[in-house]
Design a protein around this motif. Structure first.
Motif, PDB file in Angstrom:
ATOM      1  N   PRO A 143       6.166  -5.001 -13.762  1.00 22.23           N
ATOM      2  CA  PRO A 143       5.712  -3.702 -14.296  1.00 22.23           C
ATOM      3  C   PRO A 143       5.054  -2.817 -13.243  1.00 22.23           C
ATOM      4  N   ALA A 144       4.395  -3.421 -12.260  1.00 26.61           N
ATOM      5  CA  ALA A 144       3.763  -2.627 -11.204  1.00 26.61           C
ATOM      6  C   ALA A 144       4.808  -1.955 -10.320  1.00 26.61           C
ATOM      7  N   MET A 145       5.994  -2.525 -10.225  1.00 27.67           N
ATOM      8  CA  MET A 145       7.075  -1.884  -9.473  1.00 27.67           C
ATOM      9  C   MET A 145       7.710  -0.755 -10.288  1.00 27.67           C
ATOM     10  N   ILE A 146       7.917  -1.022 -11.565  1.00 31.27           N
ATOM     11  CA  ILE A 146       8.589  -0.043 -12.423  1.00 31.27           C
ATOM     12  C   ILE A 146       7.750   1.220 -12.584  1.00 31.27           C
ATOM     13  N   TRP A 147       6.438   1.063 -12.716  1.00 36.42           N
ATOM     14  CA  TRP A 147       5.553   2.221 -12.923  1.00 36.42           C
ATOM     15  C   TRP A 147       4.734   2.536 -11.676  1.00 36.42           C
ATOM     16  N   ALA A 179       8.367   5.594  -5.152  1.00 39.61           N
ATOM     17  CA  ALA A 179       8.568   4.939  -6.450  1.00 39.61           C
ATOM     18  C   ALA A 179      10.049   4.719  -6.739  1.00 39.61           C
ATOM     19  N   ARG A 180      10.889   5.669  -6.371  1.00 44.61           N
ATOM     20  CA  ARG A 180      12.341   5.476  -6.539  1.00 44.61           C
ATOM     21  C   ARG A 180      12.798   4.242  -5.770  1.00 44.61           C
ATOM     22  N   TYR A 181      12.297   4.077  -4.556  1.00 44.94           N
ATOM     23  CA  TYR A 181      12.627   2.904  -3.742  1.00 44.94           C
ATOM     24  C   TYR A 181      12.148   1.624  -4.427  1.00 44.94           C
ATOM     25  N   LEU A 182      10.911   1.625  -4.921  1.00 49.17           N
ATOM     26  CA  LEU A 182      10.313   0.416  -5.487  1.00 49.17           C
ATOM     27  C   LEU A 182      10.956  -0.010  -6.801  1.00 49.17           C
ATOM     28  N   ARG A 183      11.426   0.953  -7.591  1.00 46.42           N
ATOM     29  CA  ARG A 183      12.058   0.588  -8.862  1.00 46.42           C
ATOM     30  C   ARG A 183      13.349  -0.209  -8.652  1.00 46.42           C
ATOM     31  N   ALA A 239      14.051  -1.851  -5.202  1.00 45.78           N
ATOM     32  CA  ALA A 239      13.713  -2.937  -4.273  1.00 45.78           C
ATOM     33  C   ALA A 239      12.769  -3.955  -4.901  1.00 45.78           C
ATOM     34  N   GLY A 240      11.995  -3.539  -5.898  1.00 46.04           N
ATOM     35  CA  GLY A 240      11.055  -4.453  -6.538  1.00 46.04           C
ATOM     36  C   GLY A 240      11.706  -5.692  -7.125  1.00 46.04           C
ATOM     37  N   TRP A 241      12.958  -5.575  -7.578  1.00 52.05           N
ATOM     38  CA  TRP A 241      13.653  -6.740  -8.139  1.00 52.05           C
ATOM     39  C   TRP A 241      13.910  -7.803  -7.084  1.00 52.05           C
ATOM     40  N   GLY A 242      13.850  -7.420  -5.830  1.00 56.46           N
ATOM     41  CA  GLY A 242      14.003  -8.393  -4.762  1.00 56.46           C
ATOM     42  C   GLY A 242      12.843  -9.357  -4.651  1.00 56.46           C
ATOM     43  N   LEU A 243      11.768  -9.100  -5.394  1.00 54.12           N
ATOM     44  CA  LEU A 243      10.626 -10.012  -5.392  1.00 54.12           C
ATOM     45  C   LEU A 243      11.029 -11.409  -5.849  1.00 54.12           C
ATOM     46  N   PHE A 244      11.938 -11.493  -6.830  1.00 57.64           N
ATOM     47  CA  PHE A 244      12.354 -12.800  -7.355  1.00 57.64           C
ATOM     48  C   PHE A 244      13.003 -13.662  -6.274  1.00 57.64           C
ATOM     49  N   PRO A 245      14.116 -13.221  -5.666  1.00 54.00           N
ATOM     50  CA  PRO A 245      14.706 -14.079  -4.630  1.00 54.00           C
ATOM     51  C   PRO A 245      13.814 -14.248  -3.412  1.00 54.00           C
ATOM     52  N   ALA A 246      13.023 -13.221  -3.066  1.00 55.63           N
ATOM     53  CA  ALA A 246      12.191 -13.298  -1.861  1.00 55.63           C
ATOM     54  C   ALA A 246      11.164 -14.419  -1.962  1.00 55.63           C
ATOM     55  N   LEU A 247      10.502 -14.537  -3.116  1.00 55.17           N
ATOM     56  CA  LEU A 247       9.477 -15.573  -3.267  1.00 55.17           C
ATOM     57  C   LEU A 247      10.088 -16.962  -3.395  1.00 55.17           C
ATOM     58  N   LEU A 248      11.234 -17.068  -4.061  1.00 53.23           N
ATOM     59  CA  LEU A 248      11.910 -18.361  -4.138  1.00 53.23           C
ATOM     60  C   LEU A 248      12.336 -18.825  -2.743  1.00 53.23           C
ATOM     61  N   VAL A 249      12.838 -17.908  -1.950  1.00 51.16           N
ATOM     62  CA  VAL A 249      13.219 -18.233  -0.577  1.00 51.16           C
ATOM     63  C   VAL A 249      12.008 -18.710   0.206  1.00 51.16           C
ATOM     64  N   MET A 250      10.868 -18.063   0.014  1.00 51.13           N
ATOM     65  CA  MET A 250       9.682 -18.432   0.776  1.00 51.13           C
ATOM     66  C   MET A 250       9.199 -19.834   0.415  1.00 51.13           C
ATOM     67  N   VAL A 251       9.277 -20.197  -0.858  1.00 51.86           N
ATOM     68  CA  VAL A 251       8.911 -21.560  -1.257  1.00 51.86           C
ATOM     69  C   VAL A 251       9.807 -22.574  -0.557  1.00 51.86           C
ATOM     70  N   LEU A 252      11.107 -22.333  -0.588  1.00 52.05           N
ATOM     71  CA  LEU A 252      12.048 -23.283  -0.002  1.00 52.05           C
ATOM     72  C   LEU A 252      11.929 -23.331   1.524  1.00 52.05           C
ATOM     73  N   LYS A 253      11.646 -22.210   2.146  1.00 52.60           N
ATOM     74  CA  LYS A 253      11.411 -22.222   3.590  1.00 52.60           C
ATOM     75  C   LYS A 253      10.138 -23.004   3.929  1.00 52.60           C
ATOM     76  N   SER A 254       9.107 -22.880   3.117  1.00 51.88           N
ATOM     77  CA  SER A 254       7.871 -23.641   3.346  1.00 51.88           C
ATOM     78  C   SER A 254       8.120 -25.136   3.207  1.00 51.88           C
ATOM     79  N   TYR A 255       8.921 -25.494   2.224  1.00 57.83           N
ATOM     80  CA  TYR A 255       9.306 -26.894   2.010  1.00 57.83           C
ATOM     81  C   TYR A 255      10.043 -27.435   3.233  1.00 57.83           C
TER      82      TYR A 255
END
Length: 454
Positions: free
Chosen positions: A107-111, A130-134, A136-152
């Protein structure tokens, strides 16, 4: 049992483990740097908007990354005891917590336009960011999953694959940006929206690559087998360690994000110059960040064995390597500021002289915080390896929010020092953090290894 290793031996081990991590961080940084450079070529307004949007996005990203950063020392500690079951449990719950966080953050990306306007940003810059974030914000999902797996993978000392996957992503991002921002190769000219789409495609490529590697090379961990089954005890442990790490990191990032907001108050040209200099300073920080990751992994491994002597010697070496690199960057920032800044600007940009003038001054201030920025990064890495996160979190909040941000505001606006004053506040906050955190590690935390859990 203590693992005897000479100082040269520590240097070799740190570089073998750390150079791929440093390269991976540089490649990851290249993804956002590509956005900044190409949008700088496209237009000053777009550069200012992506500077603001990237700072905004990164605050949410790095807060959620606390769970990924918690995975690294936890996996390193249990891997030292050859506990594959705990490796799987820790990593899986890190993925669970990251997914849950993304749902809460969207929601913080959408608004974002309303939030940015409330923070006093110019309406045209806020609307474009805001146009960019609405998107690019969806990239948060794969970005954080990637970071967990890279840390592993990094905790298991498989750092070379982390580098190669990140290089693949950086290459994909550069190609997608070139096509979608400017309309090359038959693609539509999308400007800043092209950068947003490219960032999502890049994160998805990274996620697919890291998942395939984990499944094929480390099948014994069975990370995704019955992934939906909860493990509440381990989820609680990762959450308990990850939240302070996330808050610690976001307190530092928010110091720079607050400075971007303040620069926005000073005008679009000042904000653009700030964005360029932050990008240069962030690039050099990738080396300290990679060394900090090595400090976490090796300290976590020593912590799992309760080997204080090995940890202390390794801590001295990694701190010394960070110091040497900081001295090199100080020289570069002071001796060749204009060539560095010019890399981000077209020669016929009408705002070029003003951006160069402001940016050169800011880069001189950036040279001042190279030593302290490296020190606080290494200290945090060492403390995370010891799974000591709560007190460092309080130290970081004090340094960045209570000291750094108010100092930036007072010097920049109350004392009319402008952009230079804002950046002097950054130096003050980073210096406080470096002193407090190093004192915490050497004065208390390391003395308890081999005696009791921290």
């Amino acid at each position: 049992m203590s693992v005897a290793m000479t100082y040269p031996g520590h240097v070799r081990a740190i570089l073998v483990l750390g150079l791929p991590l440093i390269g991976g961080h540089v490649a990851q940084f290249a993804i956002s740097l590509t956005d900044t450079v190409m949008l700088g070529w496209y237009g000053v307004d777009e550069l200012a908007a992506v500077t603001l949007a990237s700072s905004y996005f990164f605050v949410f990203f790095i807060l959620g990354a606390g769970f990924a950063l918690a995975v690294m020392p936890m996996v390193a500690a249990v891997a030292a005891r050859d506990d594959d079951t705990s490796v799987r449990r820790i990593t899986r719950m890190g993925l669970w917590l990251s997914l849950a966080y993304c749902v809460l953050a969207m929601p913080a990306m959408i608004w974002s336009e309303t939030i940015l306007a409330t923070l006093g940003q110019p309406p045209d810059v806020s609307e474009l960011a805001a146009r960019y974030l609405r998107v690019a914000g969806w990239g948060l999902f794969p970005a954080l999953l990637v970071m967990v797996l890279k840390s592993y993978l990094a905790a298991l000392e498989r750092t070379q694959i982390v580098l190669w996957i990140t290089l693949l992503a950086a290459g994909c991002n550069a190609l997608a940006n070139y096509a979608l921002i400017f309309g090359n190769w038959g693609a539509p000219e999308m400007g800043i929206m092209g950068a947003a789409v490219a960032s999502i495609l890049t994160q998805l490529v990274s996620l697919v690559a890291v998942v395939i590697y984990a499944l094929r090379v480390l099948p014994e961990h069975r990370l995704f087998q019955r992934f939906w089954r909860p493990d509440w005890d381990m989820l609680g442990q990762v959450f308990k360690l990850g939240v302070p790490i996330g808050l610690t990191t976001v307190s530092e990032v928010s110091l720079f994000s607050a400075s971007a907001v303040m620069m926005g108050w000073l005008g679009t040209v000042t904000l653009a110059a700030h964005g360029i200099v932050v990008s240069i300073a962030a690039l050099t920080f990738m080396v300290h960040l990679g060394l900090s990751n090595v400090a976490t992994i090796r300290a976590g491994n020593a912590f799992g064995r309760q080997d204080r002597a090995h940890m202390a010697r390794g801590a001295l070496v990694v701190t010394g390597l960070s110091l040497v690199f900081a001295l090199c960057t100080i020289a570069a920032f002071l001796l060749i500021p204009e060539p560095l800044i010019s890399l981000f600007l077209e020669t016929d940009n009408p705002e070029r002289p003003a951006i160069l003038a402001i940016g050169a001054g800011l880069l001189a201030i950036a040279a001042l915080f190279q030593l302290v920025d490296g020190a606080q990064a290494i200290a945090l890495g060492l403390l995370r390896g010891l799974q000591d996160t709560r007190v460092p979190m309080l130290m970081a909040v004090l340094s960045y929010w209570i000291v750094g941000i108010p100092t930036s505001y007072v010097l920049g606006f109350r004392l009319d020092m402008g952009a230079i004053g804002v950046w002097m506040g950054l130096v003050t906050g980073l210096a406080c953090a470096g002193v407090f955190l190093m004192a915490r590690f050497w004065g208390r935390a390391i003395t308890r290894v081999g005696q009791a859990e921290i």
